[in-house]
Write an enzyme that holds these catalytic residues in place. Structure first.
Site, short mmCIF file in Angstrom:
data_model
loop_
_atom_site.label_atom_id
_atom_site.label_comp_id
_atom_site.label_asym_id
_atom_site.label_seq_id
_atom_site.Cartn_x
_atom_site.Cartn_y
_atom_site.Cartn_z
N ARG A 89 0.83 -1.22 0.00
CA ARG A 89 0.00 0.00 0.00
C ARG A 89 0.86 1.27 0.00
O ARG A 89 0.51 2.27 0.64
CB ARG A 89 -0.95 0.03 1.21
N GLU A 131 -4.11 4.12 6.34
CA GLU A 131 -3.92 3.86 4.91
C GLU A 131 -4.48 5.04 4.10
O GLU A 131 -3.98 5.38 3.04
CB GLU A 131 -4.66 2.57 4.53
N SER A 145 -10.61 0.07 3.85
CA SER A 145 -9.76 -0.12 5.04
C SER A 145 -9.17 1.23 5.46
O SER A 145 -8.53 1.90 4.64
CB SER A 145 -8.60 -1.05 4.73
P1 FAD Z 1 -8.51 9.50 -4.36
O1 FAD Z 1 -9.14 9.12 -3.08
O2 FAD Z 1 -9.20 10.53 -5.18
O3 FAD Z 1 -7.02 9.98 -4.08
C1 FAD Z 1 -6.17 9.20 -3.27
C2 FAD Z 1 -4.78 9.87 -3.24
O4 FAD Z 1 -4.19 9.84 -4.53
C3 FAD Z 1 -4.82 11.35 -2.85
O5 FAD Z 1 -3.64 11.65 -2.16
C4 FAD Z 1 -4.83 12.08 -4.22
O6 FAD Z 1 -4.29 13.37 -4.13
C5 FAD Z 1 -3.94 11.16 -5.03
N1 FAD Z 1 -4.26 11.10 -6.45
C6 FAD Z 1 -5.45 10.71 -7.00
N2 FAD Z 1 -5.32 10.71 -8.35
C7 FAD Z 1 -4.06 11.10 -8.64
C8 FAD Z 1 -3.33 11.30 -9.84
N3 FAD Z 1 -3.88 11.10 -11.06
N4 FAD Z 1 -2.05 11.72 -9.77
C9 FAD Z 1 -1.46 11.94 -8.57
N5 FAD Z 1 -2.10 11.77 -7.40
C10 FAD Z 1 -3.38 11.35 -7.44
N6 FAD Z 1 -7.84 -0.04 -1.85
C11 FAD Z 1 -7.09 -1.14 -2.08
O7 FAD Z 1 -5.86 -1.04 -2.26
N7 FAD Z 1 -7.66 -2.38 -2.12
C12 FAD Z 1 -8.98 -2.57 -1.96
O8 FAD Z 1 -9.44 -3.71 -2.01
C13 FAD Z 1 -9.79 -1.43 -1.69
N8 FAD Z 1 -11.11 -1.57 -1.46
C14 FAD Z 1 -11.87 -0.48 -1.18
C15 FAD Z 1 -13.23 -0.65 -0.94
C16 FAD Z 1 -14.05 0.44 -0.67
C17 FAD Z 1 -15.50 0.23 -0.40
C18 FAD Z 1 -13.50 1.74 -0.68
C19 FAD Z 1 -14.37 2.94 -0.46
C20 FAD Z 1 -12.13 1.93 -0.91
C21 FAD Z 1 -11.31 0.82 -1.16
N9 FAD Z 1 -9.93 0.96 -1.40
C22 FAD Z 1 -9.16 -0.15 -1.66
C23 FAD Z 1 -9.28 2.29 -1.34
C24 FAD Z 1 -9.37 3.09 -2.68
O9 FAD Z 1 -10.43 2.63 -3.47
C25 FAD Z 1 -8.07 3.02 -3.49
O10 FAD Z 1 -6.99 3.51 -2.74
C26 FAD Z 1 -8.17 3.80 -4.80
O11 FAD Z 1 -7.03 3.56 -5.60
C27 FAD Z 1 -8.31 5.31 -4.60
O12 FAD Z 1 -8.61 5.87 -5.86
P2 FAD Z 1 -9.28 7.31 -5.99
O13 FAD Z 1 -9.27 7.67 -7.44
O14 FAD Z 1 -10.58 7.33 -5.33
O15 FAD Z 1 -8.21 8.19 -5.21
P1 NAP Z 2 -10.27 -11.01 4.81
O1 NAP Z 2 -10.35 -11.96 3.66
O2 NAP Z 2 -11.30 -11.04 5.89
O3 NAP Z 2 -8.82 -11.13 5.48
C1 NAP Z 2 -8.42 -10.28 6.57
C2 NAP Z 2 -6.97 -9.86 6.34
O4 NAP Z 2 -6.17 -11.03 6.33
C3 NAP Z 2 -6.84 -9.18 5.02
O5 NAP Z 2 -6.60 -7.83 5.29
C4 NAP Z 2 -5.68 -9.87 4.32
O6 NAP Z 2 -4.55 -9.03 4.17
C5 NAP Z 2 -5.28 -11.01 5.25
N1 NAP Z 2 -5.33 -12.30 4.52
C6 NAP Z 2 -6.43 -13.07 4.28
N2 NAP Z 2 -6.07 -14.19 3.64
C7 NAP Z 2 -4.73 -14.14 3.47
C8 NAP Z 2 -3.76 -15.00 2.88
N3 NAP Z 2 -4.11 -16.17 2.34
N4 NAP Z 2 -2.48 -14.61 2.86
C9 NAP Z 2 -2.10 -13.44 3.40
N5 NAP Z 2 -2.97 -12.57 3.98
C10 NAP Z 2 -4.26 -12.92 4.03
O7 NAP Z 2 -10.19 -9.50 4.25
P2 NAP Z 2 -11.33 -8.57 3.68
O8 NAP Z 2 -11.48 -7.41 4.56
O9 NAP Z 2 -12.53 -9.35 3.29
O10 NAP Z 2 -10.62 -8.06 2.34
C11 NAP Z 2 -10.36 -8.96 1.29
C12 NAP Z 2 -9.26 -8.40 0.41
O11 NAP Z 2 -9.67 -7.15 -0.14
C13 NAP Z 2 -7.97 -8.14 1.17
O12 NAP Z 2 -6.88 -8.43 0.32
C14 NAP Z 2 -8.02 -6.67 1.48
O13 NAP Z 2 -6.74 -6.06 1.52
C15 NAP Z 2 -8.80 -6.12 0.27
N6 NAP Z 2 -9.57 -4.92 0.68
C16 NAP Z 2 -8.88 -3.76 0.81
C17 NAP Z 2 -9.54 -2.61 1.18
C18 NAP Z 2 -8.79 -1.30 1.26
O14 NAP Z 2 -9.42 -0.28 1.38
N7 NAP Z 2 -7.48 -1.32 1.22
C19 NAP Z 2 -10.90 -2.64 1.44
C20 NAP Z 2 -11.56 -3.86 1.34
C21 NAP Z 2 -10.88 -5.00 0.95
P3 NAP Z 2 -4.30 -8.01 2.93
O15 NAP Z 2 -5.19 -6.85 3.22
O16 NAP Z 2 -2.86 -7.67 3.09
O17 NAP Z 2 -4.61 -8.68 1.66
#
Ligand code: FAD
Ligand code: NAP
Length: 340
Positions: free
Chosen positions: A166, A336, A240
């Site tokens: 991340r 995050e 998250s």
């Molecule tokens: P924004 O929120 O608009 O911006 C995020 C940051 O990036 C800010 O600092 C902004 O200034 C910068 N930025 C945006 N665009 C640019 C650009 N073109 N150039 C330079 N800087 C820029 N994240 C995960 O990694 N895995 C997931 O599974 C995941 N699941 C999610 C589920 C839900 C329900 C939600 C709400 C969020 C989730 N996220 C997840 C977080 C989010 O969706 C990601 O981080 C996504 O990439 C953010 O994109 P955005 O366009 O909305 O960015």
């Molecule tokens: P989950 O499956 O309930 O698991 C909980 C945590 O355990 C996750 O955060 C994941 O880490 C870790 N995990 C599960 N299985 C694993 C494996 N086999 N090996 C290593 N790590 C493992 O998680 P969840 O909340 O439903 O999310 C599912 C996936 O979507 C995850 O990968 C999570 O990162 C992603 N997600 C991200 C966001 C976001 O905003 N960043 C939001 C929703 C979901 P990791 O997170 O490192 O994968």
């Protein structure tokens, strides 16, 4: 022609649904206009913030004094096709899930586990988005970014982006110094599936797909996500709120004696990853609501806005959660999301 707007409400531009105003606002649809914008006096003379889908941002003030740039640069282009791969370039303002769907429709593999992540293509490298055992870096080829101070476009390869868990250079030393205008991906024509993570296997077994395909994996991921995560259109959230902590094996062994059920994962760097959601839940936060904000009832890692919360109330609750996890486990869980 650049079309600036004044005193624009950003409620529909951030997935927490925060009622915040931008003093100046502009939506940009082409990389040429982005170059023009960076050269403009309005851009040069104000604080500026680039947003995509606003799904990883918390605004703490009620008014952003300066310019908010909504990136909506579109476009998708096949750069090259070999026996094994397709190289494809996407405009940074395209919605990530639309890009994923385009790949799925063509049967190209690599991004199916990243289905339904909100936000834009250009923000995906910012934190090297990841889900279900796949990260952006696994399909990344390069990106083009506009340097804010010079107005020049630079190309970044994987090493230069310094991707981590991340993390990337754009979230650290080069924060707010570049605007990502396009991202180029390397996808697979004969995909190797990664279905060992989380609930994907069970979900696939429950569905009646005929053979494993990018579409079947994507559908499974979409079904799991819809069943587990709150929909930001209904309950404001940024996914998250915290990153999962990584700790030394020796520290984990001491914790495990007290918490034998603690979920944990051994990482390639010989550290142990803990589930931040589980730590938060153990501290009693799951389902609790304070000042219209709470840790979600099904996934404590997701902080939600129950309607009228302010960004400050969200950050205050996150700090309380962070402090209580530290007090209980001696672990500092890091944000995050991006705070502005
Ligand atoms: P924004 O929120 O608009 O911006 C995020 C940051 O990036 C800010 O600092 C902004 O200034 C910068 N930025 C945006 N665009 C640019 C650009 N073109 N150039 C330079 N800087 C820029 N994240 C995960 O990694 N895995 C997931 O599974 C995941 N699941 C999610 C589920 C839900 C329900 C939600 C709400 C969020 C989730 N996220 C997840 C977080 C989010 O969706 C990601 O981080 C996504 O990439 C953010 O994109 P955005 O366009 O909305 O960015
Ligand atoms: P989950 O499956 O309930 O698991 C909980 C945590 O355990 C996750 O955060 C994941 O880490 C870790 N995990 C599960 N299985 C694993 C494996 N086999 N090996 C290593 N790590 C493992 O998680 P969840 O909340 O439903 O999310 C599912 C996936 O979507 C995850 O990968 C999570 O990162 C992603 N997600 C991200 C966001 C976001 O905003 N960043 C939001 C929703 C979901 P990791 O997170 O490192 O994968």
């Amino acid at each position: 022609m650049l079309h600036f707007q004044y005193n624009v409400n950003l409620k529909s531009y951030n997935t927490f649904g925060l009622d915040v105003e931008a003093q100046i606002f502009i939506e940009i649809f082409t990389s040429e206009d982005m170059v023009l914008l960076v050269q403009s006096d309005v851009f040069k003379n104000h604080f500026k913030l680039v947003i995509g889908g606003g799904s990883n941002i918390v605004f703490v003030s009620k008014k952003i004094e300066g310019l908010v740039v909504k990136n909506a640069i579109q476009g998708i282009e096949i750069i090259n096709k070999t026996k094994e791969n397709v190289i494809i370039k996407a405009g940074s303002g395209m919605y990530w899930h639309n890009f994923v769907l385009f790949c799925i429709e063509n049967g190209w593999g690599g991004v199916e586990n990243l289905s339904l992540i909100p936000g834009t293509v250009g923000a995906a490298p910012m934190q090297n988005i990841g889900a279900y055992g796949v990260e952006l870096v696994d399909v990344f080829e390069s990106l083009e970014a506009l340097e804010i101070c010079s107005g020049k476009i630079f190309n970044f390869d994987t090493n230069q982006c310094q991707f981590g868990y991340r993390e990337s250079i754009f979230k650290n030393s080069q924060k707010n110094k570049f605007i990502i205008v396009s991202v180029t991906f390397r996808l697979w024509l004969k995909p190797v599936f990664n279905v060992s993570y989380g609930a994907i296997k069970d979900q696939l077994a429950a569905s009646n797909h005929k053979e494993l395909s990018v579409k079947a994996v994507s559908d499974a991921v979409i079904a799991i996500r819809k069943s587990k995560l709150p929909d930001p259109k209904v309950l404001g959230n940024c996914g998250s709120f915290f990153k999962n902590p990584e700790i030394e094996v020796s520290f984990f062994e001491s914790l495990e004696k007290k918490y034998p059920k603690m979920p944990h994962y051994l990482l390639p760097n010989q550290h142990i990853k803990l589930a931040a959601g589980w730590l938060i839940e153990q501290c009693g936060w799951k389902g609790l609501i304070k000042n219209n904000v709470g840790a979600h009832k099904d996934q404590a890692l997701v902080i939600v806005n129950y309607g009228q919360a302010t960004g400050q109330a969200i950050v205050d609750l996150a700090l309380e959660i962070q402090a209580s996890v530290y007090l209980t486990f001696g672990i500092k869980i890091e944000f995050e999301v991006n705070i502005f």
